[in-house]
Design a protein around this motif. Structure first.
Motif, PDB file in Angstrom:
ATOM      1  N   ASP A 291      66.487 -25.197 -47.832  1.00  0.00           N
ATOM      2  CA  ASP A 291      67.546 -25.182 -46.825  1.00  0.00           C
ATOM      3  C   ASP A 291      68.421 -26.410 -47.066  1.00  0.00           C
ATOM      4  N   GLU A 292      69.272 -26.737 -46.104  1.00  0.00           N
ATOM      5  CA  GLU A 292      70.181 -27.878 -46.292  1.00  0.00           C
ATOM      6  C   GLU A 292      69.418 -29.178 -46.502  1.00  0.00           C
ATOM      7  N   ASP A 293      68.356 -29.395 -45.702  1.00  0.00           N
ATOM      8  CA  ASP A 293      67.555 -30.616 -45.867  1.00  0.00           C
ATOM      9  C   ASP A 293      66.834 -30.626 -47.209  1.00  0.00           C
ATOM     10  N   GLY A 294      66.367 -29.458 -47.628  1.00  0.00           N
ATOM     11  CA  GLY A 294      65.707 -29.358 -48.917  1.00  0.00           C
ATOM     12  C   GLY A 294      66.647 -29.678 -50.065  1.00  0.00           C
ATOM     13  N   GLU A 295      67.878 -29.191 -49.967  1.00  0.00           N
ATOM     14  CA  GLU A 295      68.883 -29.488 -50.993  1.00  0.00           C
ATOM     15  C   GLU A 295      69.138 -30.994 -51.086  1.00  0.00           C
ATOM     16  N   LYS A 296      69.163 -31.656 -49.935  1.00  0.00           N
ATOM     17  CA  LYS A 296      69.364 -33.110 -49.926  1.00  0.00           C
ATOM     18  C   LYS A 296      68.214 -33.816 -50.635  1.00  0.00           C
ATOM     19  N   GLU A 297      66.983 -33.332 -50.405  1.00  0.00           N
ATOM     20  CA  GLU A 297      65.824 -33.942 -51.062  1.00  0.00           C
ATOM     21  C   GLU A 297      65.890 -33.746 -52.573  1.00  0.00           C
ATOM     22  N   VAL A 298      66.331 -32.549 -53.016  1.00  0.00           N
ATOM     23  CA  VAL A 298      66.473 -32.289 -54.455  1.00  0.00           C
ATOM     24  C   VAL A 298      67.466 -33.271 -55.064  1.00  0.00           C
ATOM     25  N   HIS A 299      68.568 -33.501 -54.350  1.00  0.00           N
ATOM     26  CA  HIS A 299      69.596 -34.438 -54.833  1.00  0.00           C
ATOM     27  C   HIS A 299      69.021 -35.856 -54.924  1.00  0.00           C
ATOM     28  N   LYS A 300      68.266 -36.282 -53.901  1.00  0.00           N
ATOM     29  CA  LYS A 300      67.658 -37.619 -53.904  1.00  0.00           C
ATOM     30  C   LYS A 300      66.687 -37.778 -55.068  1.00  0.00           C
ATOM     31  N   LEU A 301      65.885 -36.740 -55.302  1.00  0.00           N
ATOM     32  CA  LEU A 301      64.884 -36.809 -56.357  1.00  0.00           C
ATOM     33  C   LEU A 301      65.543 -36.901 -57.733  1.00  0.00           C
ATOM     34  N   THR A 302      66.643 -36.191 -57.911  1.00  0.00           N
ATOM     35  CA  THR A 302      67.387 -36.284 -59.175  1.00  0.00           C
ATOM     36  C   THR A 302      67.898 -37.705 -59.380  1.00  0.00           C
ATOM     37  N   TYR A 303      68.378 -38.283 -58.312  1.00  0.00           N
ATOM     38  CA  TYR A 303      68.889 -39.655 -58.346  1.00  0.00           C
ATOM     39  C   TYR A 303      67.770 -40.653 -58.672  1.00  0.00           C
ATOM     40  N   PHE A 304      66.581 -40.473 -58.034  1.00  0.00           N
ATOM     41  CA  PHE A 304      65.440 -41.346 -58.329  1.00  0.00           C
ATOM     42  C   PHE A 304      64.996 -41.180 -59.786  1.00  0.00           C
ATOM     43  N   ALA A 305      65.009 -39.940 -60.260  1.00  0.00           N
ATOM     44  CA  ALA A 305      64.579 -39.681 -61.635  1.00  0.00           C
ATOM     45  C   ALA A 305      65.515 -40.358 -62.635  1.00  0.00           C
ATOM     46  N   THR A 306      66.819 -40.301 -62.361  1.00  0.00           N
ATOM     47  CA  THR A 306      67.800 -40.953 -63.238  1.00  0.00           C
ATOM     48  C   THR A 306      67.531 -42.462 -63.307  1.00  0.00           C
ATOM     49  N   ALA A 307      67.356 -43.072 -62.133  1.00  0.00           N
ATOM     50  CA  ALA A 307      67.075 -44.513 -62.070  1.00  0.00           C
ATOM     51  C   ALA A 307      65.775 -44.844 -62.796  1.00  0.00           C
ATOM     52  N   ASN A 308      64.744 -44.030 -62.578  1.00  0.00           N
ATOM     53  CA  ASN A 308      63.436 -44.325 -63.163  1.00  0.00           C
ATOM     54  C   ASN A 308      63.403 -44.097 -64.670  1.00  0.00           C
ATOM     55  N   MET A 309      64.226 -43.173 -65.160  1.00  0.00           N
ATOM     56  CA  MET A 309      64.291 -42.963 -66.612  1.00  0.00           C
ATOM     57  C   MET A 309      64.930 -44.180 -67.296  1.00  0.00           C
ATOM     58  N   TYR A 310      65.994 -44.712 -66.686  1.00  0.00           N
ATOM     59  CA  TYR A 310      66.568 -45.964 -67.190  1.00  0.00           C
ATOM     60  C   TYR A 310      65.510 -47.067 -67.188  1.00  0.00           C
ATOM     61  N   LEU A 311      64.782 -47.135 -66.079  1.00  0.00           N
ATOM     62  CA  LEU A 311      63.782 -48.188 -65.912  1.00  0.00           C
ATOM     63  C   LEU A 311      62.708 -48.111 -66.987  1.00  0.00           C
ATOM     64  N   MET A 312      62.226 -46.878 -67.297  1.00  0.00           N
ATOM     65  CA  MET A 312      61.178 -46.746 -68.315  1.00  0.00           C
ATOM     66  C   MET A 312      61.654 -47.272 -69.666  1.00  0.00           C
ATOM     67  N   ASP A 313      62.923 -46.975 -70.003  1.00  0.00           N
ATOM     68  CA  ASP A 313      63.464 -47.480 -71.271  1.00  0.00           C
ATOM     69  C   ASP A 313      63.465 -49.004 -71.295  1.00  0.00           C
ATOM     70  N   VAL A 314      63.897 -49.603 -70.187  1.00  0.00           N
ATOM     71  CA  VAL A 314      63.929 -51.070 -70.099  1.00  0.00           C
ATOM     72  C   VAL A 314      62.516 -51.638 -70.186  1.00  0.00           C
ATOM     73  N   MET A 315      61.565 -50.996 -69.478  1.00  0.00           N
ATOM     74  CA  MET A 315      60.193 -51.491 -69.480  1.00  0.00           C
ATOM     75  C   MET A 315      59.550 -51.373 -70.856  1.00  0.00           C
ATOM     76  N   MET A 316      60.095 -50.498 -71.708  1.00  0.00           N
ATOM     77  CA  MET A 316      59.582 -50.343 -73.064  1.00  0.00           C
ATOM     78  C   MET A 316      60.316 -51.278 -74.039  1.00  0.00           C
ATOM     79  N   GLY A 317      61.211 -52.121 -73.484  1.00  0.00           N
ATOM     80  CA  GLY A 317      61.900 -53.104 -74.307  1.00  0.00           C
ATOM     81  C   GLY A 317      63.220 -52.642 -74.868  1.00  0.00           C
ATOM     82  N   ASN A 318      63.676 -51.482 -74.452  1.00  0.00           N
ATOM     83  CA  ASN A 318      64.953 -50.951 -74.950  1.00  0.00           C
ATOM     84  C   ASN A 318      66.096 -51.501 -74.097  1.00  0.00           C
TER      85      ASN A 318
END
Length: 470
Positions: A291-318
């Motif tokens: 529903d509308e709230d669920g769509e918002k959660e999907v958007h938030k999770l995509t945003y967290f995933a983007t941030a965390n993917m950057y973070l993993m690269d940095v944590m690996m020294g990239n």
């Protein structure tokens, strides 16, 4: 023989005489029919007093709220038989004015018949649903102490409610609440169990117990997958589908199970494996029943995933991804504080310079509370603890000793505030190694802080070793 119920009536009669009232004039003043007052005082047997009537008469006689409440308990048990309607009204009134002594006295009497736990639980749930969480706790505790059936859903829910209410600013107390609740988590209804596992994982995250965080993430994943499969079939086969009643959209728990697992793996240094879990919540637009709230959660999770993917690269020294990561943070200032802590951790591990980044975000870091109003105080404080701890290591590595030790002391202050025992131990261990380069003022402040760390044996052993070596 004078009983508690006759004492109330004698006190009312005495007050009426002292005020010079007749039953009729007193009835008008109190707003109670004269015949009812007569029945209460002169009936054979006397008419029962409702708590509302007692309050009205107390006010008319000039007495404060709660007058004669300690005697009213017997009024709830006519001929030793519980009058639930009267008891409930009295208990609700006691919660309003904080007479927990009277609540306990009534509960003690009620528990002479353990079947009354059903009614007590119902009252606790009623208060909880009305948002009166604190007021509901004595009733849940009563159920916990007296429920005969140890595998009952009612007992599990009571434990769950107390657990949720106990999550606070002190990590040690929150941990004790978690330990008490844990054995009952799998006896909860599935909709409560989803939140129970989510909060358990987050508590152990704050305690930096990554194996336990990972375990609860896996439990949450197994549960939410099972629930989703059932819900998915309902959606396909039922035109009048009603979703399972959960505190948040179901997709939230689905995504969080992978997010939490990835975070645990990150802190254990398993960055490549963590990336696999990040991809699992990167795009959940396929999830059925959004529903509308669920769509918002999907958007938030995509945003967290983007941030965390950057973070993993940095944590690996990239560090080549740092410009992109910084650009992302500029558009999402609420992520700056946790991101800077992690970038500092990577900089300390791989020994690269981030002075320019720290300078760029100096004002935002300092005022991060502006961006974190929705966070719990304990979570936000934990972020500042980690920030100052990593800043301490970074500054010490760059020979900025005074600033580094100041960061370490600030981290200790905040750790003591929420009693984060693990971090206190980390800070003391580091300070032992560098105390020779601290100023006398810094040592005095540090030693003063150590006096307030509590009575934990392991911490005290560290503290005593510090003072012995001075």
């Amino acid at each position: 023989m004078i009983t508690n119920t006759t004492t109330i009536r004698l006190e009312i009669e005495k007050g009426i005489r002292q005020k010079g009232h007749s039953l009729s004039s007193f009835g008008k003043l109190a707003g109670i029919n004269r015949g009812i007052i007569s029945g209460i005082l002169n009936g054979n047997p006397p008419k029962s007093i409702s708590i509302r009537q007692l309050d009205l008469m107390a006010e008319a006689l000039g007495h404060p709220e709660g007058w004669m409440y300690e005697y009213y308990v017997d009024e709830c048990f006519i001929n030793e038989k519980a009058d639930w309607r009267r008891i409930k009204a009295f208990l609700l009134r006691c919660t309003e004015i904080g007479r927990y002594d009277c609540i306990q006295a009534v509960l003690d009497r009620l528990m002479e018949d353990l079947s009354n736990t059903v009614s007590v639980f119902g009252l606790a749930e009623e208060l909880y649903e009305e948002g009166k969480v604190k007021e509901s706790l004595p009733f849940y505790e009563c159920v916990i102490e007296n429920e005969k059936h140890q595998h009952s859903e009612r007992l599990a829910i009571a434990h769950y409610r107390v657990f949720r209410a106990s999550i606070g600013e002190n990590t040690e107390e929150t941990f004790r609440a978690a330990v008490r609740f844990e054995p009952f988590r799998d006896r909860l209804p599935e909709n409560f169990m989803l939140d129970g596992l989510f909060y358990l994982a987050n508590i152990y995250y704050l305690l930096q117990n990554w194996d336990t965080v990972e375990r609860y993430a896996e439990e949450l994943s197994n549960l939410v997958t099972m629930v989703y499969n059932i819900e998915s079939k309902k959606i396909d086969n039922d035109n009048c589908y009603l979703p399972i009643k959960t505190e948040r959209p179901l997709v939230f728990y689905y995504g969080q199970s992978s997010l939490i697992k990835g975070v645990a793996l990150e802190h254990k240094g398993h960055y490549e494996e963590a990336k696999k879990y990040i991809l699992q919540y990167m795009d959940l637009s396929w999830f059925k029943g959004l529903d509308e709230d669920g769509e918002k959660e999907v958007h938030k999770l995509t945003y967290f995933a983007t941030a965390n993917m950057y973070l993993m690269d940095v944590m690996m020294g990239n560090i080549t991804v740092l410009p992109q990561y910084i650009g992302f943070l500029e558009n999402h200032p609420e992520e700056i504080l946790p991101a800077i802590s992690n970038i500092l951790k990577a900089a300390n591990e791989y020994e690269f310079d981030i002075d320019e980044i720290l300078s760029k975000f100096a004002n935002v870091i300092k005022n991060d509370f502006v961006y974190s109003k929705s966070q719990s105080k304990i979570s936000l404080t934990s972020r500042y603890i980690n920030l100052h701890y990593q800043l301490a290591i970074y500054n010490l590595r760059k020979q900025s000793n005074n600033e580094g030790i100041s960061n370490l002391i600030e981290s200790l202050k905040l750790s003591i505030k929420i009693y984060n025992k693990n971090k206190i131990l980390d800070i003391i261990a580091l300070m032992q190694q560098i105390k020779s380069i601290a100023t006398s003022e810094q040592l005095a402040e540090y030693e003063n802080l150590l006096k307030g760390v509590g009575s934990d044996e392991k911490i005290n052993n560290f503290v005593h070793s510090f003072f012995r070596s001075n």
